[in-house]
Design a protein around this motif. Structure first.
Motif, PDB file in Angstrom:
ATOM      1  N   HIS A 147      -5.528   8.267   1.030  1.00  0.00           N
ATOM      2  CA  HIS A 147      -4.334   8.549   1.921  1.00  0.00           C
ATOM      3  C   HIS A 147      -4.295   9.962   2.053  1.00  0.00           C
ATOM      4  CE1 HIS A 147      -4.018   4.523   3.134  1.00  0.00           C
ATOM      5  NE2 HIS A 147      -3.698   4.786   3.653  1.00  0.00           N
TER       6      HIS A 147
ATOM      7  N   ILE B   6       0.603  -1.181   0.010  1.00  0.00           N
ATOM      8  CA  ILE B   6      -0.254   0.498   0.082  1.00  0.00           C
ATOM      9  C   ILE B   6       0.984   1.267   0.082  1.00  0.00           C
ATOM     10  CG2 ILE B   6      -2.053   0.552   1.005  1.00  0.00           C
ATOM     11  CD1 ILE B   6      -2.393  -1.677   2.526  1.00  0.00           C
TER      12      ILE B   6
ATOM     13  N   ARG C  19      -8.908   2.160   8.425  1.00  0.00           N
ATOM     14  CA  ARG C  19      -9.633   1.492   8.424  1.00  0.00           C
ATOM     15  C   ARG C  19     -10.207   0.534   7.728  1.00  0.00           C
ATOM     16  NH1 ARG C  19     -13.519   1.863  14.231  1.00  0.00           N
ATOM     17  NH2 ARG C  19     -11.282   2.413  15.548  1.00  0.00           N
ATOM     18  N   TYR C  20      -8.856  -0.269   6.882  1.00  0.00           N
ATOM     19  CA  TYR C  20      -8.848  -1.084   5.695  1.00  0.00           C
ATOM     20  C   TYR C  20     -10.260  -2.466   5.605  1.00  0.00           C
ATOM     21  CZ  TYR C  20      -4.451   1.637   5.443  1.00  0.00           C
ATOM     22  OH  TYR C  20      -3.333   1.932   5.427  1.00  0.00           O
TER      23      TYR C  20
ATOM     24  N   LYS D 175      -3.076  -3.551  15.953  1.00  0.00           N
ATOM     25  CA  LYS D 175      -3.966  -2.378  14.761  1.00  0.00           C
ATOM     26  C   LYS D 175      -4.722  -1.442  16.450  1.00  0.00           C
ATOM     27  CE  LYS D 175      -2.225  -2.307  11.331  1.00  0.00           C
ATOM     28  NZ  LYS D 175      -0.912  -1.514  11.175  1.00  0.00           N
TER      29      LYS D 175
ATOM     30  N   LYS E  39       1.610  -7.714   9.099  1.00  0.00           N
ATOM     31  CA  LYS E  39       0.940  -8.013   8.950  1.00  0.00           C
ATOM     32  C   LYS E  39       0.010  -9.594   8.969  1.00  0.00           C
ATOM     33  CE  LYS E  39       0.258  -7.926   3.803  1.00  0.00           C
ATOM     34  NZ  LYS E  39      -1.071  -8.226   3.067  1.00  0.00           N
TER      35      LYS E  39
ATOM     36  N   SER F 179      -2.312   3.385   9.257  1.00  0.00           N
ATOM     37  CA  SER F 179      -2.972   2.473   8.731  1.00  0.00           C
ATOM     38  C   SER F 179      -3.767   1.730   9.827  1.00  0.00           C
ATOM     39  CB  SER F 179      -2.167   1.156   8.073  1.00  0.00           C
ATOM     40  OG  SER F 179      -0.865   1.843   6.871  1.00  0.00           O
ATOM     41  N   SER F 180      -5.103   1.435   9.927  1.00  0.00           N
ATOM     42  CA  SER F 180      -5.652   0.413  10.889  1.00  0.00           C
ATOM     43  C   SER F 180      -6.705  -0.586   9.799  1.00  0.00           C
ATOM     44  CB  SER F 180      -6.489   1.842  11.927  1.00  0.00           C
ATOM     45  OG  SER F 180      -6.896   0.310  12.837  1.00  0.00           O
ATOM     46  N   SER F 181      -7.189  -1.194  10.628  1.00  0.00           N
ATOM     47  CA  SER F 181      -7.559  -2.305   9.453  1.00  0.00           C
ATOM     48  C   SER F 181      -9.269  -2.631  10.384  1.00  0.00           C
ATOM     49  CB  SER F 181      -7.196  -3.257   9.750  1.00  0.00           C
ATOM     50  OG  SER F 181      -7.395  -4.305   9.970  1.00  0.00           O
TER      51      SER F 181
ATOM     52  N   PHE G 123       2.204   3.128   7.694  1.00  0.00           N
ATOM     53  CA  PHE G 123       2.134   1.855   6.896  1.00  0.00           C
ATOM     54  C   PHE G 123       3.466   0.919   7.291  1.00  0.00           C
ATOM     55  CE2 PHE G 123       0.827   4.397   3.043  1.00  0.00           C
ATOM     56  CZ  PHE G 123      -0.338   4.009   3.110  1.00  0.00           C
TER      57      PHE G 123
ATOM     58  N   THR H  60       0.947   4.097  -2.552  1.00  0.00           N
ATOM     59  CA  THR H  60       0.126   5.812  -1.278  1.00  0.00           C
ATOM     60  C   THR H  60       1.701   7.277  -2.822  1.00  0.00           C
ATOM     61  OG1 THR H  60      -0.756   4.886   0.706  1.00  0.00           O
ATOM     62  CG2 THR H  60      -0.370   6.948   0.631  1.00  0.00           C
TER      63      THR H  60
END
Ligand code: UD1
Length: 339
Positions: free
Chosen positions: A243, A12, A176-177, A154, A85, A123-125, A81, A16
């Motif tokens: 972003h 990602i 939050r992706y 996260k 993960k 970068s959250s989720s 980022f 970006t």
């Protein structure tokens, strides 16, 4: 305007960097290259005509972080980022995840709070929602007990930022992706998972390419339309653009709170079988797959309510699932044919 992108050569992050450079920002990309390659810089240059400044460094080294921000004390913002993960790996090695994802965050915030322009994008989720009660998921859905150390990093990350914002000049946006997939349409940059992919789309493209024998579909007895689990797959270029929009919101001081949270998804849920069908359609390949048992820790369904991102950020995902899968397939073919 100088913007720092940590993990700037990752999946990602690299997309970006491209969108930031397209918008005229000067980017300083930080990466430790543990899960990425310096050749990503060439891909970025091919797309945008320019390489970002690149600093190879490990954010776990506090002294390096301090030196970095001394050198670049005129930056206007940080998009963070850099993190690990892989859910399974985090269960096996939680301390690695707490060090990679939490220590690094703390060190960056410690330096950022000393700067005049302390703008921070995190970068959250959607993993923070666990199995949400209501679909689509809104930002005010409750955060649930994390199912893995990765997910916990996260949640803790969001809490750290919220605590720090109360007593510093740092303004933050937590993104939050949902499920980022795909690659740049030029196929100059994309996702390069190390070893056997854990995520659905890279596993599909590698199977179609003959690198994996067959895809295992984890469970067909979920309470969904076809029994397979449902996710919200978002094109990485759409995500990258969000972003830039979020950063501009902070730079223009349009944020209403010191910490704002947005879901980034398409708003549409797709089942695993729907993804497979869509992939077969866009690639013309028949995919070898079999149904196996559920994967531990998987939720039944998760897709975003995108209302807040649409109306407040003024951002909307533009690509369809087919576009995303087609770009992922183009990238996979290009990467393998080069080897
Ligand atoms: C996963 C993580 C999530 C993380 C995200 C990062 C878990 C439980 N969640 O999301 O916390 O933020 O990756 O990218 O790991 N599937 C198969 N066969 C496969 C692989 C996946 O059927 O070989 C299914 C899964 O069961 C799931 C869907 O495909 O229903 C998507 O899986 P995946 O791509 O791994 O993403 P998430 O699990 O949603």
């Amino acid at each position: 305007m100088k913007i720092v992108v940590t993990g700037g050569l990752g999946f990602i992050g690299s997309h970006t960097v491209v969108e930031l450079q397209n918008e005229g920002f000067d980017v300083i990309a930080i990466d430790n290259l543990l899960n990425s390659s310096e050749s990503v810089l060439d891909g970025i240059e091919k797309i945008t005509g320019k390489k970002p400044i690149f600093e190879k460094m490990d954010l776990r080294d506090k002294a390096s972080v301090q030196n970095f921000f001394k050198k670049y004390n005129d930056v206007q913002g940080v998009i963070h980022f850099a993190a690990s993960k892989a859910v399974g790996e985090s269960v096996e090695n939680p301390l690695l995840y707490y060090e990679n994802n939490i220590n690094t965050l703390v060190y960056v915030l410690q330096e950022l709070k000393e700067l005049p322009n302390a703008n921070f994008i995190f970068s959250s989720s959607c993993t923070v929602y666990g199995q949400a009660e209501k679909m689509p998921i809104t930002e005010d859905a409750s955060v649930q007990q994390a199912m893995s150390p990765y997910g916990n990093t996260k949640q803790i990350g969001e809490e750290i930022i919220t605590d720090v914002a109360k007593v510093t000049n740092i303004n933050s946006i937590l993104l939050r992706y949902f499920n980022p997939i795909g690659a740049h349409p030029t196929a100059e940059i994309g996702e390069l998972p190390l070893g056997v992919p854990q995520n659905l789309v890279p596993f599909i493209t590698q199977t179609a390419m003959g690198l994996r024998e067959k895809l295992s579909v984890f469970g067909d007895d979920y309470p969904t339309s076809d029994g397979t689990a449902v996710r919200d797959y978002i094109h990485v270029v759409d995500l990258a653009k969000a972003h830039v929009v979020a950063l501009q919101r902070l730079l223009n001081k349009q944020n209403l709170e010191k910490v704002e949270t947005f879901n980034l998804g398409t708003g549409t849920g797709s089942s695993v079988l729907e993804v497979i069908n869509a992939f077969e359609k866009v690639s013309g390949q028949k995919l070898n797959y079999q149904i196996v048992g559920r994967r531990e820790g998987d939720v039944i369904e998760a897709f975003a309510n995108t209302e807040k991102a649409n109306s407040v950020l003024g951002w909307k995902a533009a690509s369809s699932l087919e576009d995303s899968l087609s770009s992922a397939w183009k990238w996979e073919q290009k990467v393998r044919n080069k080897q």
